[in-house]
Design a protein around this motif. Structure first.
Motif, PDB file in Angstrom:
ATOM      1  N   ARG A   8     -17.931  17.764  -7.390  1.00  0.00           N
ATOM      2  CA  ARG A   8     -18.635  16.549  -7.793  1.00  0.00           C
ATOM      3  C   ARG A   8     -17.681  15.420  -8.162  1.00  0.00           C
ATOM      4  O   ARG A   8     -18.119  14.336  -8.570  1.00  0.00           O
ATOM      5  N   ALA A   9     -16.414  15.670  -8.053  1.00  0.00           N
ATOM      6  CA  ALA A   9     -15.433  14.636  -8.401  1.00  0.00           C
ATOM      7  C   ALA A   9     -15.508  13.479  -7.409  1.00  0.00           C
ATOM      8  O   ALA A   9     -16.012  13.617  -6.283  1.00  0.00           O
ATOM      9  N   GLY A  10     -14.992  12.336  -7.813  1.00  0.00           N
ATOM     10  CA  GLY A  10     -15.022  11.149  -6.967  1.00  0.00           C
ATOM     11  C   GLY A  10     -14.042  11.242  -5.813  1.00  0.00           C
ATOM     12  O   GLY A  10     -13.080  12.004  -5.835  1.00  0.00           O
ATOM     13  N   ARG A  11     -14.299  10.443  -4.802  1.00  0.00           N
ATOM     14  CA  ARG A  11     -13.447  10.445  -3.616  1.00  0.00           C
ATOM     15  C   ARG A  11     -12.146   9.687  -3.867  1.00  0.00           C
ATOM     16  O   ARG A  11     -12.099   8.735  -4.642  1.00  0.00           O
ATOM     17  N   ALA A  12     -11.116  10.104  -3.172  1.00  0.00           N
ATOM     18  CA  ALA A  12      -9.782   9.537  -3.379  1.00  0.00           C
ATOM     19  C   ALA A  12      -9.684   8.133  -2.791  1.00  0.00           C
ATOM     20  O   ALA A  12     -10.331   7.825  -1.784  1.00  0.00           O
ATOM     21  N   PRO A  13      -8.860   7.263  -3.386  1.00  0.00           N
ATOM     22  CA  PRO A  13      -8.616   5.943  -2.790  1.00  0.00           C
ATOM     23  C   PRO A  13      -7.767   6.059  -1.539  1.00  0.00           C
ATOM     24  O   PRO A  13      -7.033   7.032  -1.346  1.00  0.00           O
ATOM     25  N   TYR A  14      -7.879   5.063  -0.691  1.00  0.00           N
ATOM     26  CA  TYR A  14      -7.112   5.034   0.557  1.00  0.00           C
ATOM     27  C   TYR A  14      -5.622   4.881   0.271  1.00  0.00           C
ATOM     28  O   TYR A  14      -4.798   5.621   0.793  1.00  0.00           O
ATOM     29  N   MET A  15      -5.263   3.918  -0.547  1.00  0.00           N
ATOM     30  CA  MET A  15      -3.878   3.767  -1.005  1.00  0.00           C
ATOM     31  C   MET A  15      -3.876   2.929  -2.275  1.00  0.00           C
ATOM     32  O   MET A  15      -4.865   2.274  -2.610  1.00  0.00           O
ATOM     33  N   SER A  16      -2.776   2.959  -2.988  1.00  0.00           N
ATOM     34  CA  SER A  16      -2.678   2.218  -4.243  1.00  0.00           C
ATOM     35  C   SER A  16      -2.531   0.724  -3.972  1.00  0.00           C
ATOM     36  O   SER A  16      -2.158   0.299  -2.870  1.00  0.00           O
ATOM     37  N   ALA A  17      -2.798  -0.065  -4.992  1.00  0.00           N
ATOM     38  CA  ALA A  17      -2.628  -1.512  -4.870  1.00  0.00           C
ATOM     39  C   ALA A  17      -1.166  -1.858  -4.600  1.00  0.00           C
ATOM     40  O   ALA A  17      -0.861  -2.746  -3.804  1.00  0.00           O
ATOM     41  N   ALA A  18      -0.254  -1.142  -5.250  1.00  0.00           N
ATOM     42  CA  ALA A  18       1.171  -1.437  -5.079  1.00  0.00           C
ATOM     43  C   ALA A  18       1.621  -1.168  -3.645  1.00  0.00           C
ATOM     44  O   ALA A  18       2.360  -1.965  -3.054  1.00  0.00           O
ATOM     45  N   LEU A  19       1.189  -0.049  -3.079  1.00  0.00           N
ATOM     46  CA  LEU A  19       1.596   0.252  -1.706  1.00  0.00           C
ATOM     47  C   LEU A  19       0.924  -0.695  -0.721  1.00  0.00           C
ATOM     48  O   LEU A  19       1.548  -1.126   0.253  1.00  0.00           O
ATOM     49  N   SER A  20      -0.337  -1.023  -0.963  1.00  0.00           N
ATOM     50  CA  SER A  20      -1.018  -1.985  -0.098  1.00  0.00           C
ATOM     51  C   SER A  20      -0.278  -3.318  -0.085  1.00  0.00           C
ATOM     52  O   SER A  20      -0.086  -3.920   0.977  1.00  0.00           O
ATOM     53  N   LYS A  21       0.180  -3.757  -1.243  1.00  0.00           N
ATOM     54  CA  LYS A  21       0.942  -5.007  -1.300  1.00  0.00           C
ATOM     55  C   LYS A  21       2.267  -4.885  -0.565  1.00  0.00           C
ATOM     56  O   LYS A  21       2.703  -5.810   0.123  1.00  0.00           O
ATOM     57  N   ALA A  22       2.923  -3.735  -0.711  1.00  0.00           N
ATOM     58  CA  ALA A  22       4.204  -3.533  -0.035  1.00  0.00           C
ATOM     59  C   ALA A  22       4.038  -3.490   1.477  1.00  0.00           C
ATOM     60  O   ALA A  22       4.893  -3.970   2.225  1.00  0.00           O
ATOM     61  N   MET A  23       2.929  -2.908   1.934  1.00  0.00           N
ATOM     62  CA  MET A  23       2.690  -2.781   3.365  1.00  0.00           C
ATOM     63  C   MET A  23       2.138  -4.056   3.983  1.00  0.00           C
ATOM     64  O   MET A  23       2.526  -4.454   5.076  1.00  0.00           O
ATOM     65  N   LEU A  24       1.193  -4.687   3.263  1.00  0.00           N
ATOM     66  CA  LEU A  24       0.397  -5.748   3.870  1.00  0.00           C
ATOM     67  C   LEU A  24       0.538  -7.108   3.210  1.00  0.00           C
ATOM     68  O   LEU A  24       0.013  -8.089   3.721  1.00  0.00           O
ATOM     69  N   GLY A  25       1.221  -7.163   2.064  1.00  0.00           N
ATOM     70  CA  GLY A  25       1.292  -8.423   1.342  1.00  0.00           C
ATOM     71  C   GLY A  25       0.026  -8.725   0.573  1.00  0.00           C
ATOM     72  O   GLY A  25      -0.164  -9.842   0.086  1.00  0.00           O
ATOM     73  N   SER A  26      -0.875  -7.762   0.454  1.00  0.00           N
ATOM     74  CA  SER A  26      -2.153  -7.925  -0.228  1.00  0.00           C
ATOM     75  C   SER A  26      -2.592  -6.568  -0.744  1.00  0.00           C
ATOM     76  O   SER A  26      -2.257  -5.525  -0.159  1.00  0.00           O
ATOM     77  N   ASP A  27      -3.370  -6.545  -1.833  1.00  0.00           N
ATOM     78  CA  ASP A  27      -3.881  -5.280  -2.345  1.00  0.00           C
ATOM     79  C   ASP A  27      -5.231  -4.923  -1.728  1.00  0.00           C
ATOM     80  O   ASP A  27      -5.981  -4.109  -2.250  1.00  0.00           O
ATOM     81  N   VAL A  28      -5.542  -5.504  -0.595  1.00  0.00           N
ATOM     82  CA  VAL A  28      -6.851  -5.386   0.028  1.00  0.00           C
ATOM     83  C   VAL A  28      -7.279  -3.939   0.236  1.00  0.00           C
ATOM     84  O   VAL A  28      -8.458  -3.600   0.115  1.00  0.00           O
TER      85      VAL A  28
END
Length: 363
Positions: free
Chosen positions: A75-95
């Protein structure tokens, strides 16, 4: 087609939504084929047998790995796709930090040994850009492990440390393939040895890679007899083909590789005769180099990165939408793995399919 493209979003086309926003749903990765409960874990591994090839001063080679697997209900929640920090490092945005996957972090694996599939991403690409494929394979009963190849893309380690791409400006692509094969073999040692985080069938193993990850998948199989089959998703081979050939199954699934030009066909044509086991060459004429990753559905949801030069758009993206790109990639990779690891024949690999008219069988 040799190396993947580092994406950078100036701004999302629509705002990411937090998973717990009242009355609103988070953006999700594409739903897997079955409703099998899924689990996911993240591993931080250290290969004490070798120094890091790209940064020897860093010490031993460190790797980050994502696991997806059939799990017991939770019943636990689903995992996030990636962290805000990694999203910013990869894409320049925390999208991407607002995107949710279909797997539960830390869920208990179902108590059955599973065929193992290792995923290797394209150059400059995160392992997480193969999440849609990884979750789908897990929903079909495979144990899946995707690994980052440190210093070839931004990689986040425990504690929030992010290591950048150190070799992006002047990569030695031959050396990249050889080093990735060592990374994958080390991961196989870990997952098939004592204390493994997953129950895997050591006699049924495949490696699947995108772009240079595809070349690395085939090279790993050439070097390691534990690997039974390999999939190359639109990657040039880089290394000279083995003189004695490679007598194990290989699937080549590419985009725009059916055109009669050296750039489209040359590399695969030169290697074709050296693949002496079961083999198939499939092409997606309307696809692009990114078709076989999460990028198409991300672009559909958030918009195409403004920084990509217009002349690169046809080769990188083609004209195929995200839903079709995801569906055909999942279907053909699964058909190949089912055939080679489970002995289940599939007409998808033998004749044209009305369900996937975008795919052409070239050889």
């Amino acid at each position: 087609m040799a190396a993947a493209l580092l994406l950078a979003f100036a701004a999302p086309a629509a705002p990411a939504v937090a998973a717990d926003s009242p009355g609103r749903s988070a953006v999700e990765t594409p739903a897997p084929t079955t409703r099998q409960p899924l689990g996911t874990k993240t591993l931080h591994l250290v290969d004490t047998s070798r120094p890091d090839p790209w940064k020897p001063s860093a010490g031993h080679r460190e790797l980050m790995v994502s696991l997806w697997y059939p799990a017991l209900p939770s019943r636990a929640g689903r995992a996030p796709y990636m962290s805000a920090a990694l999203s910013k490092a990869m894409l320049g945005s925390d999208v991407l930090s607002g995107v949710r996957t279909h797997a539960v972090a830390g869920a208990r694996p179902a108590p059955v040994a599973r065929p193992l599939v290792v995923l290797s991403p394209g150059f400059q690409m995160s392992r997480l850009t193969l999440t849609a494929l990884g979750e789908d394979l897990a929903s079909r009963g495979y144990a899946v492990a995707a690994l980052d190849h440190t210093y070839e893309a931004p990689v986040e380690f425990p504690g929030g440390r992010i290591e950048p791409c150190l070799i992006c400006e002047k990569p030695d692509l031959d050396a990249v393939v050889r080093n990735r094969a060592q990374d994958i073999r080390f991961l196989l040692d870990r997952l098939t040895g004592p204390g493994s985080e997953l129950r895997v069938d050591r006699h049924r193993i495949a490696v699947v890679g995108h772009s240079i990850g595809g070349a690395s998948a085939v090279e790993t199989m050439r070097e390691d007899p534990r690997v039974d089959a390999a999939v190359n998703l639109d990657g040039d081979f880089f290394l000279d083909p083995p003189a004695k050939g490679l007598n194990r199954p290989v699937l080549l699934l590419g985009a725009q590789r059916g055109r009669d030009t050296e750039d489209s066909r040359g590399d695969w044509e030169r290697n074709w005769s050296h693949l002496t086991g079961w083999k198939r060459w499939l092409d997606v004429p309307d696809g692009g180099h990114m078709t076989f990753t999460d990028v198409p559905w991300i672009v559909d949801r958030f918009g195409r990165p403004a920084q990509i030069p217009p002349e690169q758009v046809p080769g990188q993206f083609g004209t195929l939408g995200g839903a079709r790109a995801t569906a055909l990639t999942r279907a053909y990779v699964a058909a190949f793995l089912d055939r080679q690891l489970r002995g289940r024949p599939s007409p998808l690999l033998d004749r044209p399919s009305t369900a996937y008219p975008e795919v052409t069988i070239l050889k």
